[in-house]
Design a protein around this motif. Structure first.
Motif, PDB file in Angstrom:
ATOM      1  N   ILE A  21     102.576  27.407  95.294  1.00 36.11           N
ATOM      2  CA  ILE A  21     103.940  27.802  94.930  1.00 36.11           C
ATOM      3  C   ILE A  21     104.122  27.706  93.423  1.00 36.11           C
ATOM      4  CG2 ILE A  21     106.396  27.318  95.216  1.00 36.11           C
ATOM      5  CD1 ILE A  21     105.784  26.023  97.887  1.00 36.11           C
TER       6      ILE A  21
ATOM      7  N   ILE B 190      99.183  26.334 100.746  1.00 34.10           N
ATOM      8  CA  ILE B 190     100.093  27.240 100.042  1.00 34.10           C
ATOM      9  C   ILE B 190     100.112  26.883  98.567  1.00 34.10           C
ATOM     10  CG2 ILE B 190     102.519  27.965  99.792  1.00 34.10           C
ATOM     11  CD1 ILE B 190     102.914  27.400 102.741  1.00 34.10           C
TER      12      ILE B 190
ATOM     13  N   ILE C 110     104.535  36.299  98.534  1.00 30.32           N
ATOM     14  CA  ILE C 110     105.938  36.233  98.961  1.00 30.32           C
ATOM     15  C   ILE C 110     106.758  35.851  97.727  1.00 30.32           C
ATOM     16  CG2 ILE C 110     107.620  35.070 100.432  1.00 30.32           C
ATOM     17  CD1 ILE C 110     105.425  34.605 102.439  1.00 30.32           C
ATOM     18  N   ASN C 111     107.863  36.562  97.513  1.00 27.49           N
ATOM     19  CA  ASN C 111     108.641  36.356  96.297  1.00 27.49           C
ATOM     20  C   ASN C 111     110.083  35.987  96.629  1.00 27.49           C
ATOM     21  OD1 ASN C 111     106.620  37.342  94.145  1.00 27.49           O
ATOM     22  ND2 ASN C 111     106.636  39.002  95.648  1.00 27.49           N
TER      23      ASN C 111
ATOM     24  N   HIS D 220      98.617  31.850 101.132  1.00 27.00           N
ATOM     25  CA  HIS D 220      99.901  32.408 100.708  1.00 27.00           C
ATOM     26  C   HIS D 220     100.287  31.866  99.331  1.00 27.00           C
ATOM     27  CE1 HIS D 220     101.000  34.567 104.333  1.00 27.00           C
ATOM     28  NE2 HIS D 220     100.625  33.519 105.061  1.00 27.00           N
ATOM     29  N   THR D 221     100.741  32.753  98.468  1.00 31.31           N
ATOM     30  CA  THR D 221     101.295  32.349  97.177  1.00 31.31           C
ATOM     31  C   THR D 221     102.785  32.686  97.195  1.00 31.31           C
ATOM     32  OG1 THR D 221     100.699  34.496  96.194  1.00 31.31           O
ATOM     33  CG2 THR D 221      99.141  32.683  95.912  1.00 31.31           C
ATOM     34  N   ILE D 222     103.604  31.678  96.905  1.00 24.83           N
ATOM     35  CA  ILE D 222     105.057  31.853  96.921  1.00 24.83           C
ATOM     36  C   ILE D 222     105.579  31.725  95.499  1.00 24.83           C
ATOM     37  CG2 ILE D 222     107.245  31.032  97.848  1.00 24.83           C
ATOM     38  CD1 ILE D 222     105.746  29.846 100.201  1.00 24.83           C
ATOM     39  N   ASN D 223     106.296  32.733  95.078  1.00 25.11           N
ATOM     40  CA  ASN D 223     106.860  32.809  93.735  1.00 25.11           C
ATOM     41  C   ASN D 223     108.357  32.525  93.845  1.00 25.11           C
ATOM     42  OD1 ASN D 223     107.841  33.736  91.225  1.00 25.11           O
ATOM     43  ND2 ASN D 223     107.582  35.892  91.785  1.00 25.11           N
TER      44      ASN D 223
ATOM     45  N   VAL E  28     110.595  32.060 103.763  1.00 21.71           N
ATOM     46  CA  VAL E  28     109.868  31.107 102.925  1.00 21.71           C
ATOM     47  C   VAL E  28     109.898  29.718 103.559  1.00 21.71           C
ATOM     48  CG1 VAL E  28     109.887  29.912 100.696  1.00 21.71           C
ATOM     49  CG2 VAL E  28     110.176  32.401 100.796  1.00 21.71           C
TER      50      VAL E  28
END
Length: 321
Positions: free
Chosen positions: A85, A83, A124-125, A108-111, A6
């Motif tokens: 988030i 991105i 991406i988690n 990209h989506t970051i959780n 990340v």
């Protein structure tokens, strides 16, 4: 490994959009603000959003940079970013009116979260259920990013840590170690606690008395519940922070092992908070479409207050016979 992954991805961005959950608490806003400040150190621009049109609670504005959090209505569009988030959103629905924008985002989506029931809805988690708050997850992520803490970042991290541990009443030894590290940056922890936990208006105190006067004790299966019901007229006329504090009155009531607060957020639409030191609240909430932690979870439902409670009773009778 996921922290490094990340961090590597974030470092490549130039513009980031940050989403905190609807009806935000100090962990959501503290996470968003601390992350935004950390990104600024790295030369990365960011904007923060909450997927609702209702203003965030005024007491949360005591967190540095919280005045920069933007409300995101159903007709709004997120600005361009590399991105996207989400922070402290235990499910996609917790992003509120921004949910469809999150799903449609082409980058990209970051959780980033700490709820054990998080299904992993990002590309991406970073979901670390061993951490007491999302700000604790960020505390570790900042080490991988090379972000240096300062007083403002420490304030945001401490706000989420303190409130999500019930003012340090539950959690691992890490919460005390981290709190001590953050306090080195000159935080006024007494004032932070007053802003986020203690401050109460006279009319909110009167409301609390009204709600408490209608306390119910109910049994289902092996569970004895202390139940508070908050009708929409009260939700609409009192501060969110005062309404959220009601759960503390039934969290550990003698003779009961589950606290329940039913909040009518809109006519016929209820948010139900569960608290217990003995029962896995997250499993009960998951059966009803919600989620959270073992000691604290929530779910939402539509219908009359009686119908919603009957749904809860049936699940408890099945899960806790």
């Amino acid at each position: 490994m996921i922290y490094s992954q990340v961090a590597s991805l974030i470092k490549q961005a130039r513009q980031v959009n940050i989403l905190a959950h609807v009806n935000p608490d100090a962990d959501a806003i503290g996470s968003a603000c601390a992350l935004s400040l950390g990104l600024r150190q790295l030369g990365i621009s960011s904007r923060m959003f909450v997927g609702q049109e209702k203003s965030i609670p005024e007491n949360l504005l005591s967190i540095p940079q919280a005045n920069r959090v933007e409300l995101f209505g159903a007709a709004d569009t997120l600005p361009p970013a590399d991105i996207l988030i989400s922070v402290d959103c235990g499910s996609l629905s917790r992003t509120g009116t921004a949910a469809s924008s999150f799903e449609d985002f082409t980058g990209h989506t970051i959780n980033i979260d700490h709820h054990a029931t998080n299904p992993g809805y990002g590309s991406i988690n970073l979901v670390d259920a061993s951490r007491e708050s999302t700000t604790v997850v960020l505390y570790e992520l900042f080490a991988h990013l090379g972000v240096e803490l300062d007083q403002s970042i420490a304030h945001g991290l401490y706000a989420g840590l303190m409130t999500d541990t019930g003012s340090f009443r539950w959690g691992s030894a890490l919460m005390h170690t981290m709190a001590a590290e953050l306090m080195k940056f000159g935080l006024d922890t007494k004032q932070i606690a007053e802003d986020l936990v203690d401050l109460t208006a006279a009319d909110d105190l009167q409301m609390t008395g009204e709600v408490l006067s209608n306390l119910q004790i109910k049994a289902a299966g092996s569970v004895n519940m202390a139940i508070l019901q908050v009708p929409h007229r009260i939700i609409a006329s009192h501060s969110q922070s005062a309404v959220e504090k009601l759960v503390d009155f039934v969290r550990s009531l003698d003779g009961t092992n589950l606290g329940v607060v039913c909040k009518e957020m809109a006519p016929g639409y209820w948010n139900i908070s569960l608290r217990s030191g003995e029962i896995d609240c997250s499993q009960i909430a998951m059966q009803l479409g919600g989620g959270g932690h073992v000691p604290a979870a929530a779910f939402s439902a539509r219908g009359t207050n009686l119908a919603v409670l009957n749904q809860l009773f049936r699940v408890i009778e099945r899960e806790c016979p």
